[in-house]
Design an enzyme around this catalytic site. Sequence first.
Site, PDB file in Angstrom:
ATOM      1  N   MET A 119       0.843  -1.203   0.000  1.00 35.52           N
ATOM      2  CA  MET A 119       0.000   0.000   0.000  1.00 35.52           C
ATOM      3  C   MET A 119       0.878   1.253   0.000  1.00 35.52           C
ATOM      4  O   MET A 119       0.399   2.350   0.316  1.00 35.52           O
ATOM      5  CB  MET A 119      -0.930   0.002   1.215  1.00 35.52           C
ATOM      6  CG  MET A 119      -1.934  -1.156   1.181  1.00 35.52           C
ATOM      7  SD  MET A 119      -3.430  -0.820   2.110  1.00 35.52           S
ATOM      8  CE  MET A 119      -2.774  -0.527   3.731  1.00 35.52           C
ATOM      9  N   HIS A 134       8.917   1.272   3.396  1.00 39.49           N
ATOM     10  CA  HIS A 134       9.974   1.293   4.411  1.00 39.49           C
ATOM     11  C   HIS A 134      10.876   0.079   4.189  1.00 39.49           C
ATOM     12  O   HIS A 134      10.670  -0.701   3.253  1.00 39.49           O
ATOM     13  CB  HIS A 134       9.369   1.327   5.823  1.00 39.49           C
ATOM     14  CG  HIS A 134       8.376   0.243   6.103  1.00 39.49           C
ATOM     15  ND1 HIS A 134       8.698  -1.100   6.032  1.00 39.49           N
ATOM     16  CD2 HIS A 134       7.056   0.288   6.434  1.00 39.49           C
ATOM     17  CE1 HIS A 134       7.647  -1.823   6.340  1.00 39.49           C
ATOM     18  NE2 HIS A 134       6.616  -1.007   6.563  1.00 39.49           N
ATOM     19  N   HIS A 159       9.243  -3.363   3.437  1.00 39.03           N
ATOM     20  CA  HIS A 159       8.813  -3.547   2.044  1.00 39.03           C
ATOM     21  C   HIS A 159      10.020  -3.806   1.135  1.00 39.03           C
ATOM     22  O   HIS A 159       9.975  -4.648   0.245  1.00 39.03           O
ATOM     23  CB  HIS A 159       8.102  -2.296   1.523  1.00 39.03           C
ATOM     24  CG  HIS A 159       6.857  -1.909   2.270  1.00 39.03           C
ATOM     25  ND1 HIS A 159       6.770  -0.740   2.991  1.00 39.03           N
ATOM     26  CD2 HIS A 159       5.655  -2.510   2.386  1.00 39.03           C
ATOM     27  CE1 HIS A 159       5.560  -0.641   3.519  1.00 39.03           C
ATOM     28  NE2 HIS A 159       4.859  -1.705   3.171  1.00 39.03           N
ATOM     29  N   GLY A 161       4.932 -10.282   3.796  1.00 39.97           N
ATOM     30  CA  GLY A 161       5.681 -10.219   5.050  1.00 39.97           C
ATOM     31  C   GLY A 161       5.019 -11.043   6.139  1.00 39.97           C
ATOM     32  O   GLY A 161       3.794 -11.031   6.284  1.00 39.97           O
ATOM     33  N   GLN A 162       5.855 -11.700   6.932  1.00 35.85           N
ATOM     34  CA  GLN A 162       5.366 -12.441   8.108  1.00 35.85           C
ATOM     35  C   GLN A 162       4.704 -11.492   9.108  1.00 35.85           C
ATOM     36  O   GLN A 162       3.893 -11.893   9.929  1.00 35.85           O
ATOM     37  CB  GLN A 162       6.538 -13.197   8.751  1.00 35.85           C
ATOM     38  CG  GLN A 162       6.234 -13.906  10.058  1.00 35.85           C
ATOM     39  CD  GLN A 162       5.197 -15.015   9.888  1.00 35.85           C
ATOM     40  OE1 GLN A 162       5.079 -15.602   8.816  1.00 35.85           O
ATOM     41  NE2 GLN A 162       4.440 -15.275  10.944  1.00 35.85           N
ATOM     42  N   LYS A 163       5.069 -10.206   9.030  1.00 32.77           N
ATOM     43  CA  LYS A 163       4.451  -9.176   9.891  1.00 32.77           C
ATOM     44  C   LYS A 163       2.922  -9.316   9.905  1.00 32.77           C
ATOM     45  O   LYS A 163       2.277  -9.136  10.922  1.00 32.77           O
ATOM     46  CB  LYS A 163       4.867  -7.804   9.355  1.00 32.77           C
ATOM     47  CG  LYS A 163       4.013  -6.632   9.752  1.00 32.77           C
ATOM     48  CD  LYS A 163       4.514  -6.027  11.027  1.00 32.77           C
ATOM     49  CE  LYS A 163       3.611  -4.980  11.608  1.00 32.77           C
ATOM     50  NZ  LYS A 163       2.820  -4.205  10.702  1.00 32.77           N
ATOM     51  N   ASP A 164       2.332  -9.634   8.744  1.00 31.03           N
ATOM     52  CA  ASP A 164       0.883  -9.797   8.637  1.00 31.03           C
ATOM     53  C   ASP A 164       0.580 -11.295   8.494  1.00 31.03           C
ATOM     54  O   ASP A 164       0.242 -11.782   7.406  1.00 31.03           O
ATOM     55  CB  ASP A 164       0.352  -8.995   7.445  1.00 31.03           C
ATOM     56  CG  ASP A 164       0.614  -7.511   7.625  1.00 31.03           C
ATOM     57  OD1 ASP A 164      -0.158  -6.863   8.337  1.00 31.03           O
ATOM     58  OD2 ASP A 164       1.622  -7.007   7.089  1.00 31.03           O
TER      59      ASP A 164
END
Length: 284
Positions: free
Chosen positions: A30, A34, A37, A147-150
Amino acid sequence: METIDRVAGMSRAAGIFRREGRTIGLVPTMGSLHAGHLELVRVARARADIVVVSVFVNPTQFAPGEDYETYPRDPERDAGLAAGAGADVFFLPSVAEMFPDGFGTWVDVDGITGVLEGKSRPGHFRGVATVVIKLFNIARPHFAVFGQKDAQQVAVIRRAAGELNTGVEIVVVPTVREPDGLALSSRNAYLDAGERRRATALRRSLDAARDLVASGERDPAKITGAMARVISGSGPAAIDYISLADPDTLEELTALRPGAVVLASLAVRIGRTRLIDNELLTVD
Ligand code: AMP
């Protein structure tokens, strides 16, 4: 790097790449790029002939009252960063083309979208899954990087990509963090200095969970209780959820079995900013 802002232009380019036998890797974002990404872009670069980075602030994945209008947007800066990380195509479609008036075809993934993020953000994963499948159909990637973040997004996309026979491989990249452990997020920009300090509590609560599991604790309630104490001990913060779940089904665990991989995740509101983080824990 070529910038493409029309759906037809991206489809045409993807068709040419495919005919030339080139491997396409897609990194959907989106924007407000940073280092997290950019790590996704580098992973794509290492294994694709053509790296497509899409930037689309997807209105259909924001619930009413969320930050769709104020979400940070800076496509020129993003284009420079994407190019620097090795992108070949910067795809910037418009809302009018992606979701024209009267749009009515949705990707609903059952079960795993009703819990955790999906419970707090009704309709969120319907918007996410729909836009990702549309991007797959437009950019025709061989693989896409997330990303594993989500973590729940990964589970939802894996299910949708598999069950809808997209043939797109889903590649997952570990969470990129600030030196003090805070997961990089475009929403970190909303934090003031005090909130930014308190935000490290998410990482510290995951550390507490990992330490407890490593020291033999097998009761999920005791572990989530300890995580909650780390958050509440850090100052004013509203816990949305703290969870120990199966990483694929997202079912809450009632016991930690040896050999299991457990998704420890949480969402916390600090000031007006909602932050999420997670870690995969292995039970020895
Ligand atoms: P977003 O722009 O927030 O929708 O994120 C686009 C992609 O970047 C998603 O696959 C995210 O999971 C991923 N991402 C966001 N933050 C991070 C991070 N700190 N580390 C790794 N990947 C991330």
